[in-house]
Motif scaffolding. Structure first.
Motif, PDB file in Angstrom:
ATOM      1  N   LEU A  88       6.876 164.096   1.627  1.00  0.00           N
ATOM      2  CA  LEU A  88       6.548 164.010   3.050  1.00  0.00           C
ATOM      3  C   LEU A  88       7.624 164.659   3.912  1.00  0.00           C
ATOM      4  N   ILE A  89       8.862 164.271   3.672  1.00  0.00           N
ATOM      5  CA  ILE A  89       9.975 164.762   4.483  1.00  0.00           C
ATOM      6  C   ILE A  89      10.225 166.244   4.207  1.00  0.00           C
ATOM      7  N   GLU A 111       1.485 168.024   7.116  1.00  0.00           N
ATOM      8  CA  GLU A 111       0.826 169.185   7.717  1.00  0.00           C
ATOM      9  C   GLU A 111       0.053 168.837   8.983  1.00  0.00           C
ATOM     10  N   ILE A 112      -0.457 167.621   9.071  1.00  0.00           N
ATOM     11  CA  ILE A 112      -1.141 167.189  10.293  1.00  0.00           C
ATOM     12  C   ILE A 112      -0.197 167.330  11.494  1.00  0.00           C
ATOM     13  N   LEU A 117       5.311 160.122  10.918  1.00  0.00           N
ATOM     14  CA  LEU A 117       4.505 161.225  10.407  1.00  0.00           C
ATOM     15  C   LEU A 117       3.153 160.721   9.908  1.00  0.00           C
ATOM     16  N   LYS A 118       3.153 159.618   9.194  1.00  0.00           N
ATOM     17  CA  LYS A 118       1.911 159.048   8.669  1.00  0.00           C
ATOM     18  C   LYS A 118       1.006 158.550   9.794  1.00  0.00           C
ATOM     19  N   THR A 125      13.158 162.275  19.550  1.00  0.00           N
ATOM     20  CA  THR A 125      12.200 163.352  19.813  1.00  0.00           C
ATOM     21  C   THR A 125      11.844 164.082  18.530  1.00  0.00           C
ATOM     22  N   ASP A 126      12.466 163.709  17.419  1.00  0.00           N
ATOM     23  CA  ASP A 126      12.317 164.395  16.133  1.00  0.00           C
ATOM     24  C   ASP A 126      11.721 163.425  15.113  1.00  0.00           C
ATOM     25  N   ARG A 127      10.464 163.666  14.736  1.00  0.00           N
ATOM     26  CA  ARG A 127       9.778 162.761  13.809  1.00  0.00           C
ATOM     27  C   ARG A 127      10.366 162.799  12.401  1.00  0.00           C
ATOM     28  N   VAL A 128      10.863 163.931  11.964  1.00  0.00           N
ATOM     29  CA  VAL A 128      11.463 164.014  10.637  1.00  0.00           C
ATOM     30  C   VAL A 128      12.759 163.200  10.593  1.00  0.00           C
TER      31      VAL A 128
END
Length: 306
Positions: free
Chosen positions: A265-266, A195-196, A161-162, A233-236
């Motif tokens: 973040l999560i 949010e990005i 995510l970052k 496939t899932d960034r979280v």
């Protein structure tokens, strides 16, 4: 290793990066890239060696998979926050690797105003919204590779995510507004990072955790060596797994504290629908005997922090 889940995170021993990336690619099963324009986001934030930045072998292996999948074009886009992007990409070997693999390198700092898409601030923690590179917005598919790191400048972790912060403009080329200054001084920094990702799709992310930083970061820190590579496939789900991995080694108070899915973040990423909403909604899949013990430790930590 877990109850039926919405997302899977695959884990494999990283002794041979090329074999690991190829195996993960086929296990994850990204959508067909045949004839598509593919954007690749690696991690070249600074002119420092892996694990601060993407390992050359990992980059080459991923670009090879994209090429062999029949991509029409491959563009590696980057903005280095701690260095001059073109120099960083050249010094880290990315320019040479891209040339060998038939990929174009795009230094996002050099984009004209029309190369950016304005994201309005509506419903976000960004005061003025932000600009995101059209390279990633308009690609038919996006492939990302990130590292395993903590982040001492307020991000707490620097995972998938970052990594998408590098797809956002540092400054508005028309009025000079500094988006990164806002990000790094805001009490909402981690929510803003999440949010990005709402505006930058990603079809597959590969996290090179052969080595990582369990403290410090993003360009230097306390070195650990899990010797695994993860993909999803899932960034979280992937970042939650990465945080569990950091916790298994012992990390910073910010990383060790509380429920993983309650971390700013999560929690914000899950709220926005970027990925799974709980630890119970992800499954860790160890693809070989060597990675099973770490996967069990990560699962235990995820369950304890649920």
């Amino acid at each position: 290793m877990a109850s039926p889940a919405a997302s899977e995170v695959y884990i494999i021993d990283a002794s041979d990066r090329y074999h690991a990336v190829k195996t993960l690619w086929h296990e994850v099963g990204p959508p067909s890239l045949d004839g598509k324009d593919v954007a690749v986001k690696a991690n070249f934030n600074s002119d420092d060696p892996f694990p601060a930045t993407t390992h050359p072998d990992t980059l080459e292996a991923i670009l090879g998979q994209v090429r062999d999948a029949g991509a029409r074009t491959i563009r590696l886009g980057e903005r280095s926050g701690m260095g001059e992007t073109r120099a960083v990409l050249k010094n880290r070997g990315a320019v040479g690797i891209a040339a060998r693999m038939g990929a174009e390198v795009v230094a996002l700092d050099d984009l004209p105003p029309e190369g950016w898409e304005a994201v309005p601030p509506d419903g976000l923690h960004w005061e003025r919204g932000f600009l995101i590179a059209r390279l990633f917005r308009e690609a038919d598919a996006v492939v990302q590779t990130c590292c395993l790191k903590t982040h001492r400048f307020g991000g707490h972790v620097s995972l998938s995510l970052k990594n998408q912060v590098g797809a956002v403009a540092k400054r508005n080329p028309e009025n000079g507004y500094n988006y990164m200054a806002e990000l790094h001084t805001s009490p909402h920094q981690r929510r803003m990072i999440a949010e990005i990702n709402r505006f930058c799709a990603c079809d597959i992310t590969i996290m090179d955790a052969t080595e990582g930083f369990s403290s410090g970061g993003p360009e230097k820190g306390g070195l650990i060596a899990p010797n695994i590579i993860l993909a999803s496939t899932d960034r979280v789900a992937l970042d939650a797994a990465g945080i569990a991995l950091l916790r298994s080694y012992g990390s910073t108070p910010e990383v060790m504290r509380g429920r993983i899915f309650a971390m700013d973040l999560i929690a914000r990423a899950a709220e926005l629908g970027i990925g799974v909403r709980s630890a119970q909604d992800l499954r860790l899949v160890a693809l070989d005997q060597e990675s099973k013990d770490l996967a069990f430790d990560m699962r235990r930590i995820l369950d304890e922090a649920a």
